[in-house]
Design a protein around this motif. Structure first.
Motif, PDB file in Angstrom:
ATOM      1  N   UNK A  34      77.700  16.808  -8.077  1.00 44.81           N
ATOM      2  CA  UNK A  34      76.336  16.638  -7.184  1.00 44.81           C
ATOM      3  C   UNK A  34      76.039  17.921  -6.286  1.00 44.81           C
ATOM      4  N   UNK A  50      71.634  15.020 -16.329  1.00 45.94           N
ATOM      5  CA  UNK A  50      72.245  14.691 -17.439  1.00 45.94           C
ATOM      6  C   UNK A  50      72.586  15.758 -18.393  1.00 45.94           C
ATOM      7  N   UNK A  53      76.064  17.734 -16.036  1.00 43.39           N
ATOM      8  CA  UNK A  53      77.577  17.172 -16.231  1.00 43.39           C
ATOM      9  C   UNK A  53      78.217  17.403 -17.426  1.00 43.39           C
ATOM     10  N   UNK A  57      81.632  19.867 -18.345  1.00 35.81           N
ATOM     11  CA  UNK A  57      82.700  19.297 -19.088  1.00 35.81           C
ATOM     12  C   UNK A  57      83.029  19.892 -20.311  1.00 35.81           C
ATOM     13  N   UNK A  69      91.037  17.151  -9.247  1.00 33.10           N
ATOM     14  CA  UNK A  69      90.564  16.000  -8.508  1.00 33.10           C
ATOM     15  C   UNK A  69      91.241  15.788  -7.232  1.00 33.10           C
ATOM     16  N   UNK A  75      85.915   8.966  -1.080  1.00 32.02           N
ATOM     17  CA  UNK A  75      85.447   9.080  -2.436  1.00 32.02           C
ATOM     18  C   UNK A  75      86.230  10.205  -3.060  1.00 32.02           C
TER      19      UNK A  75
ATOM     20  N   UNK B  24      85.651  10.499 -16.956  1.00 33.57           N
ATOM     21  CA  UNK B  24      84.214  10.403 -17.053  1.00 33.57           C
ATOM     22  C   UNK B  24      83.588   9.085 -15.809  1.00 33.57           C
ATOM     23  N   UNK B  26      85.131   8.052 -13.424  1.00 32.42           N
ATOM     24  CA  UNK B  26      85.286   8.243 -12.019  1.00 32.42           C
ATOM     25  C   UNK B  26      84.251   9.245 -11.432  1.00 32.42           C
ATOM     26  N   UNK B  27      84.195  10.375 -12.351  1.00 33.30           N
ATOM     27  CA  UNK B  27      83.212  11.187 -11.814  1.00 33.30           C
ATOM     28  C   UNK B  27      81.838  11.134 -11.693  1.00 33.30           C
ATOM     29  N   UNK B  30      81.029   8.758  -8.778  1.00 37.04           N
ATOM     30  CA  UNK B  30      81.076   9.699  -7.476  1.00 37.04           C
ATOM     31  C   UNK B  30      79.617  10.427  -7.552  1.00 37.04           C
ATOM     32  N   UNK B  31      79.263  10.783  -8.843  1.00 40.86           N
ATOM     33  CA  UNK B  31      77.780  11.601  -8.602  1.00 40.86           C
ATOM     34  C   UNK B  31      76.852  10.857  -8.426  1.00 40.86           C
ATOM     35  N   UNK B  33      76.739   7.887  -6.732  1.00 44.75           N
ATOM     36  CA  UNK B  33      76.856   7.598  -5.351  1.00 44.75           C
ATOM     37  C   UNK B  33      76.324   8.559  -4.628  1.00 44.75           C
ATOM     38  N   UNK B  34      76.759   9.692  -4.859  1.00 46.90           N
ATOM     39  CA  UNK B  34      76.184  11.025  -4.132  1.00 46.90           C
ATOM     40  C   UNK B  34      74.808  11.287  -4.167  1.00 46.90           C
ATOM     41  N   UNK B  35      74.279  10.973  -5.120  1.00 50.31           N
ATOM     42  CA  UNK B  35      72.915  11.011  -5.688  1.00 50.31           C
ATOM     43  C   UNK B  35      72.116   9.972  -4.765  1.00 50.31           C
ATOM     44  N   UNK B  37      73.019   8.262  -2.109  1.00 50.15           N
ATOM     45  CA  UNK B  37      73.171   8.309  -0.413  1.00 50.15           C
ATOM     46  C   UNK B  37      72.199   9.466  -0.096  1.00 50.15           C
ATOM     47  N   UNK B  38      72.196  10.623  -0.851  1.00 43.31           N
ATOM     48  CA  UNK B  38      71.130  11.889  -0.612  1.00 43.31           C
ATOM     49  C   UNK B  38      69.650  11.281  -0.433  1.00 43.31           C
ATOM     50  N   UNK B  56      66.823   8.558 -13.486  1.00 45.77           N
ATOM     51  CA  UNK B  56      66.689  10.199 -13.940  1.00 45.77           C
ATOM     52  C   UNK B  56      67.799  10.721 -14.910  1.00 45.77           C
ATOM     53  N   UNK B  57      68.904   9.945 -14.807  1.00 44.44           N
ATOM     54  CA  UNK B  57      69.964  10.414 -15.410  1.00 44.44           C
ATOM     55  C   UNK B  57      69.623  10.098 -17.173  1.00 44.44           C
ATOM     56  N   UNK B  58      68.861   9.103 -17.189  1.00 46.11           N
ATOM     57  CA  UNK B  58      68.336   8.768 -18.711  1.00 46.11           C
ATOM     58  C   UNK B  58      69.313   7.736 -19.591  1.00 46.11           C
ATOM     59  N   UNK B  63      73.398  10.412 -22.862  1.00 48.95           N
ATOM     60  CA  UNK B  63      74.422  10.931 -21.764  1.00 48.95           C
ATOM     61  C   UNK B  63      75.640  10.873 -22.320  1.00 48.95           C
TER      62      UNK B  63
END
Lengths: 112, 324
Positions: A34, A50, A53, A57, A69, A75, B24, B26-27, B30-31, B33-35, B37-38, B56-58, B63
């Motif tokens: 992010x 989308x 990310x 990878x 990691x 988090x 995937x 976990x990542x 986190x992503x 959650x970050x978004x 929060x922002x 927005x992620x769609x 994905x």
């Protein structure tokens, strides 16, 4: 309306290659998904989440990025960093970009 | 209770390989959650922020396909043309042949007309579906398995040069052909191709021989007229194609009716050649059916050819400047 769509498509085409280069350069300093997205947006590279990310990878799978990691904070986050191979690719891409840039400048007769 | 985020992550990772899944998940968590929060820092409510981020992620399917490097298509550009050409070729040949075989078989076993038509339709339909499915499946597997691109196009594969210009050679050939057919009919009647005890036995025509001759002359004259018209006009038109179709149907109807009433092939001839030589009537019946099919096939071919001639031919400099 069709003109706008055509314009959009062409703009996308021009921008498409630059995201990889931008990521490789920016990730010389390790960063996570992010944060990188925000960073890119701030520096004028508009990417969708989308797209970014899966791209990170893919670059990792190709060996241009290494990942780790980080469990320091509450988090856990996956940090990416440009590998040696990634740096070589970045240099190669930058050279290509400069060559294209001067080629276009010579076409338009203006300084880009 | 599962939140929207949980459901989204579940939808994305469930189609990924197990070794990648945990990473995937976990990542992505986190992503997201970050978004969220922002967005909340900018004053949005958690619920609306979550919705906005996930929208927005769609589509999670897309994905996931990005994560797994999956092509979101059935057959890609590399194989599409090959698949399409093969499919067209097979669809021209297979259902027609299958239906023809079924019709022939059923007619030989004295099935009713309704049954013949019904079975023919079903067979053609089934054949079409099978051809479409298996061809597509093969190419689907071919693409996924990363096989070689297969036959490369080269210049030798260009379509043959067919100039669709009606010319006087064609007209001449048509005239000669007509003359030969009428001549054969007359010769057969008066001189005889088949001879028994020095006496000519006509092969064609029974009691209605004059009708047969007249019919053939009319039909051949009609075809000759079409050839002549297309030569004068310099090209084949839709009207001519329609007329040709009508003529071919008339030919088929005429000959098949005569065949059925045992007026086409001389019954005397049949008796002398077959029955007296102890060939059973079953065999004769089969031969008659085969002849009928040949005549129908001839008519169908004529119709198809009539419509095919409408296709624009190759334009060379010669043909563009006028008649050859």
């Amino acid at each position: 309306m069709e003109e706008l769509e055509a314009l959009d498509t062409h703009l996308q085409e021009v921008r498409r290659g630059t995201v990889v280069l931008a990521c490789l350069q920016l990730l010389q300093r390790a960063d996570y998904g992010y944060k990188l997205l925000e960073n890119l947006a701030g520096r004028g590279f508009s990417v969708d989440a989308n797209t970014l990310y899966p791209l990170l990878r893919r670059l990792e799978k190709q060996g241009f990025l290494s990942s780790d990691w980080n469990t320091d904070e509450a988090r856990p986050r996956k940090f990416y960093q440009t590998s040696a191979a990634g740096m070589l690719l970045a240099e190669r891409l930058t050279d290509e970009w400069r060559a294209l840039s001067s080629a276009i400048a010579s076409l338009t007769g203006k300084e880009l | 209770m599962a939140t929207l985020t949980d459901r989204y992550i579940f939808a994305t990772v469930r189609s990924l390989r197990p070794e990648v899944e945990a990473d995937v998940r976990a990542e992505l968590a986190a992503s997201i959650a970050d978004a969220v929060e922002a967005r909340m820092e900018q004053g949005e409510e958690r619920a609306t922020a979550e919705r906005a981020v996930l929208t927005e992620l769609g589509d999670p399917g897309i994905l996931a396909a990005g994560y797994a490097d999956r092509p979101l298509q059935l057959i890609g550009p590399r194989y599409f043309l090959t698949w399409w050409r093969l499919l067209k070729l097979l669809l021209c040949i297979v259902p027609a042949t299958a239906a023809a075989g079924v019709v022939l078989g059923l007619t030989l076993s004295h099935a009713s007309l309704g049954e013949v038509i019904g079975q023919a339709w079903v067979t053609a339909l089934t054949a079409t579906v099978h051809v479409g499915f298996w061809t597509t499946l093969v190419f689907f597997i071919l693409e996924r398995s990363g096989a070689d691109a297969g036959p490369c196009w080269d210049v030798d594969q260009l379509p043959e040069a067919v100039e669709n210009q009606p010319d006087r050679h064609e007209l001449l050939l048509m005239a000669i052909y007509s003359a030969l057919v009428v001549g054969a009919l007359l010769w057969d009647r008066f001189r005889g191709f088949a001879q028994v005890d020095g006496q000519p036995v006509p092969v064609l025509g029974g009691q209605l021989w004059p009708l047969l001759l007249a019919g053939f002359i009319v039909l051949l004259g009609f075809k000759l007229a079409l050839s002549f018209i297309s030569w004068r006009q310099g090209r084949w038109t839709v009207a001519l194609a329609v007329a040709n179709t009508v003529g071919a149907v008339a030919f088929a109807a005429f000959t098949l009716t005569l065949l059925e009433r045992q007026e086409l092939i001389n019954p005397d001839f049949v008796q002398q050649a077959f029955t007296q030589n102890n060939v059973g009537s079953d065999v004769v019946h089969i031969l008659a059916v085969l002849l009928g099919f040949a005549l129908a096939g001839f008519a169908v071919w004529d119709i198809i050819d009539g419509w095919r001639r409408l296709r624009p031919g190759l334009k060379t400099r010669k043909s563009l400047n006028g008649r050859p």
